[in-house]
Write an enzyme that holds these catalytic residues in place. Sequence first.
Site, PDB file in Angstrom:
ATOM      1  N   GLU A  43       3.824  -7.331   3.204  1.00 55.72           N
ATOM      2  CA  GLU A  43       2.707  -6.674   3.881  1.00 55.72           C
ATOM      3  C   GLU A  43       1.460  -7.501   3.553  1.00 55.72           C
ATOM      4  O   GLU A  43       0.768  -7.273   2.571  1.00 55.72           O
ATOM      5  CB  GLU A  43       2.519  -5.232   3.396  1.00 55.72           C
ATOM      6  CG  GLU A  43       1.505  -4.487   4.260  1.00 55.72           C
ATOM      7  CD  GLU A  43       0.689  -3.443   3.509  1.00 55.72           C
ATOM      8  OE1 GLU A  43       0.044  -2.627   4.173  1.00 55.72           O
ATOM      9  OE2 GLU A  43       0.668  -3.435   2.261  1.00 55.72           O
ATOM     10  N   ASP A  81       4.820  -4.141  -0.543  1.00 54.15           N
ATOM     11  CA  ASP A  81       3.549  -3.454  -0.310  1.00 54.15           C
ATOM     12  C   ASP A  81       2.391  -4.304  -0.862  1.00 54.15           C
ATOM     13  O   ASP A  81       2.500  -4.875  -1.945  1.00 54.15           O
ATOM     14  CB  ASP A  81       3.612  -2.108  -1.047  1.00 54.15           C
ATOM     15  CG  ASP A  81       2.452  -1.192  -0.714  1.00 54.15           C
ATOM     16  OD1 ASP A  81       2.283  -0.868   0.460  1.00 54.15           O
ATOM     17  OD2 ASP A  81       1.714  -0.806  -1.646  1.00 54.15           O
TER      18      ASP A  81
HETATM   19  C1  NOJ Z   1       0.084  -0.091   2.066  1.00 55.12           C
HETATM   20  C2  NOJ Z   1       0.923   1.075   2.467  1.00 55.12           C
HETATM   21  O1  NOJ Z   1       1.500   0.799   3.711  1.00 55.12           O
HETATM   22  C3  NOJ Z   1       0.020   2.279   2.480  1.00 55.12           C
HETATM   23  O2  NOJ Z   1       0.638   3.388   3.082  1.00 55.12           O
HETATM   24  C4  NOJ Z   1      -0.394   2.559   1.068  1.00 55.12           C
HETATM   25  O3  NOJ Z   1      -1.322   3.628   1.042  1.00 55.12           O
HETATM   26  C5  NOJ Z   1      -1.050   1.331   0.433  1.00 55.12           C
HETATM   27  N1  NOJ Z   1      -0.349   0.114   0.722  1.00 55.12           N
HETATM   28  C6  NOJ Z   1      -1.107   1.481  -1.056  1.00 55.12           C
HETATM   29  O4  NOJ Z   1       0.184   1.375  -1.593  1.00 55.12           O
END
Ligand code: NOJ
Length: 530
Positions: free
Chosen positions: A266, A202
């Site tokens: 990500e 993440d």
């Molecule tokens: C990316 C995640 O995909 C999202 O759902 C989340 O709110 C943020 N990062 C914070 O962790």
Amino acid sequence: MPTGPRWWQKATFYQIYVRSWRDGNGDGTGDLPGVIEGLDYLSWLGVDAIWLSPTMPSPDADWGYDVSDYKGVHPELGTMADLDRLVQEAGRRHIAVLLDLVPNHTSSAHPWFVDALSGPSAEHRGYYVWARPKPDGSPPNNWTDATGAPAWTLDPASGEYYLHNYLPAQPDLNWWDERVHMEFEDIIRFWFGRGVAGFRIDVAHGLYKDRSLRDNPQPRDGDHPASLTGGRRTVYNSRRPEVHKVYKRWRQVADSYDPPRVLLGETWEFDPKKLGDYLGRQEPELHLAFNFPFVLSPLEARPLASVVERTLSALPRGAAPVWTASNHDVGRFASRWCHDDPRAVRAALVLLMALPGAVVLYYGDELGLGDVDVPLGRQRDLMTRGRPGQACRDRCRTPMPWAPGDNYGFCPPGVQPWLPFGDHQTTNVRHQRDDPGSALNLCRHLVALRKSGQIGGLGPMERLWLDDQVWSFRLDGTVTVLNLSPAPVARELPLAGPAQVLCHTSASAVGGHLGPALELGPWEATVLAC
Ligand code: NOJ
């Protein structure tokens, strides 16, 4: 070390938003026993790996993206025994299991933060980012969080602010502190030791913050709107060069296992060169890095061809791209790209699956599932709920429709699911499984072609045709032709002669021959063996 592409470089991943996929215990919320029940479906679909959205204990301010215990399982989703069984049962079906790891921030309920709040000399104070107010008492700099509010919350007891790039309940970790590195290396080893195949990481671009907390600058011409927060370039509260150190270290850990574990970042990065950097130039880093310029491109031939070609040319040697079109944040491609036109959905599936490299499907993509209009009173996402001008993320987190009827086979009839359904009389698994011409059967066919190496290979990709409607490319003995428009087209492609149809948006065309003169109806797409 093997030199050919590794499995993840050509894999079809499938993202499961666990709360929404399948309810095993009948309480209206999806869970790990439900995922185990659904493994035979995934095996039928043919995917190589699943990525489970957060499974760790969490107060759910951000549905698991606020972790309070990195070595546990969220009790609403199941137990550690369920997770172990899932890894084992998936493994029996040759499906790898990736977990979601959240290293940028913890929950404010995490024991580290609870201790940090006890005062400036607390053992874990340095795990987080603290700063004194400006002389007028205002926050230390102009950084804003994901909601557009100041990214700093005052701790009245100490008079210092703590940083949160997301909600105040998600304090950012301080990666300048070596102890944070040690904690996460321990955490990843813990899960690798349990047989987990890897992690989706993440906010992978976000871990380090500028040491002197400089103000984020004004935007520049050409900045992608999605790269800005609060109207500023987010170059100091994230995207710091030091983050690459983390992935060099983690890659060594991941590679030390047999089989090697996979790191999928990500990475919200809009410069193709910088995106490629996450895969490592001199030393390996992440195995795969999500491509948001692709996700956020319109479904149009020229912009898509441009982002794909620029991505490929900026990759480090031997690295593979990853393509995705939907997730739990950005919405579902069937709505975002295709405006729920089933013809466009099929074309988009062919496009996605025929590109070179890895693909991540979001649950329901295979059905052409669209976003659901969730009424305000049923919205659960604090980050986007009721925010003017912003689509609530719950629209793409609604439960998976498995079969026609009450609650669509997701949870027992009469139980209220945690988020509502839309109308899924035709977008459900049972209905589409029985229809040879369905999106589901097209998707399954595409997955099989990827698995057999006929499409999705990493050979050089050559553009054969590009105009406002049509994009065609050659890759590893196949030619993909996409009519990304609602009008019929006729084109003469530079092919040696008629070519066998491996895949077509109209199932009945498969096995026949097409070209070099080609007529495609609105949103028709095909892959030919050449
Ligand atoms: C990316 C995640 O995909 C999202 O759902 C989340 O709110 C943020 N990062 C914070 O962790």
